[in-house]
Design an enzyme around this catalytic site. Structure first.
Site, PDB file in Angstrom:
ATOM      1  CG  HIS A  51      -1.960  -1.023   1.210  1.00  0.00           C
ATOM      2  ND1 HIS A  51      -3.042  -0.970   2.069  1.00  0.00           N
ATOM      3  CD2 HIS A  51      -2.132  -2.138   0.452  1.00  0.00           C
ATOM      4  CE1 HIS A  51      -3.828  -2.004   1.840  1.00  0.00           C
ATOM      5  NE2 HIS A  51      -3.290  -2.732   0.867  1.00  0.00           N
ATOM      6  CD  GLU A  53      -1.899   4.079   3.371  1.00  0.00           C
ATOM      7  OE1 GLU A  53      -3.075   4.311   3.717  1.00  0.00           O
ATOM      8  OE2 GLU A  53      -1.600   3.300   2.444  1.00  0.00           O
ATOM      9  CB  CYS A  81      -6.546  -0.557   5.328  1.00  0.00           C
ATOM     10  SG  CYS A  81      -4.843  -1.146   5.164  1.00  0.00           S
ATOM     11  CB  CYS A  84      -2.009   1.528   6.316  1.00  0.00           C
ATOM     12  SG  CYS A  84      -1.676   0.784   4.698  1.00  0.00           S
TER      13      CYS A  84
END
Length: 154
Positions: A51, A53, A81, A84
């Site tokens: 992701h 992040e 999410c 993260c």
């Protein structure tokens, strides 16, 4: 640079992700005078943890030689999410600024409030910065995907 300017950089990263046929999410991490940026890379890396992040946290931690990013601010185009949020906690990021809420996966304020679970670290959170722009990029991306079309920015 202010929050809006840094979020604009994150939005540029989201657009790069879309061009790479990745879900268009971008992230920027600021620590002192250093600015790191990245975007989703789950498809190209065949890695469900890639992701935006996590990618920017990995990049900055590696360059700095420290997994703790104390004093940093993370800008993300969509609400992080649960995975993260965990990375943010472990990296000890001081401030999280995100644009759009994520009703399906958001683990900061939408689906649930993970930072309120009594974890050992809780960053300052600010949301809604350039939220419409961020939501529009994601909406447009998935609308074209559902139609089987190639997004026009590809």
């Amino acid at each position: 640079m202010d929050d809006r300017s840094l979020m604009r950089i994150a939005l540029e990263e989201a657009e790069i992700a879309a061009k790479e046929n990745e879900v268009p999410i971008g992230a920027v991490l600021v620590l002192g005078t250093r600015i790191y940026k990245d975007h989703n890379r789950t498809v190209q890396k065949s890695d469900p943890t890639a992701h935006a992040e996590v990618e920017v946290i990995r990049k900055s931690a590696k360059e700095l030689g420290n997994y703790r990013l104390t004093g940093s601010t993370l800008y993300v185009t969509i609400e992080p999410c649960l995975m993260c949020v965990g990375a943010i906690v472990h990296a000890r990021i001081n401030k999280l600024v995100y644009a759009a809420s994520d009703e399906r996966y958001g683990a900061v304020e939408s689906l649930f409030q993970a930072f309120g679970l009594g974890l050992n670290h809780k960053p300052e959170v600010r949301s809604g910065i350039l939220a419409d722009e961020s939501a529009n990029i994601i909406r447009k991306f998935f609308q074209t995907k559902r139609k089987g079309e190639v997004p026009k920015w590809l």
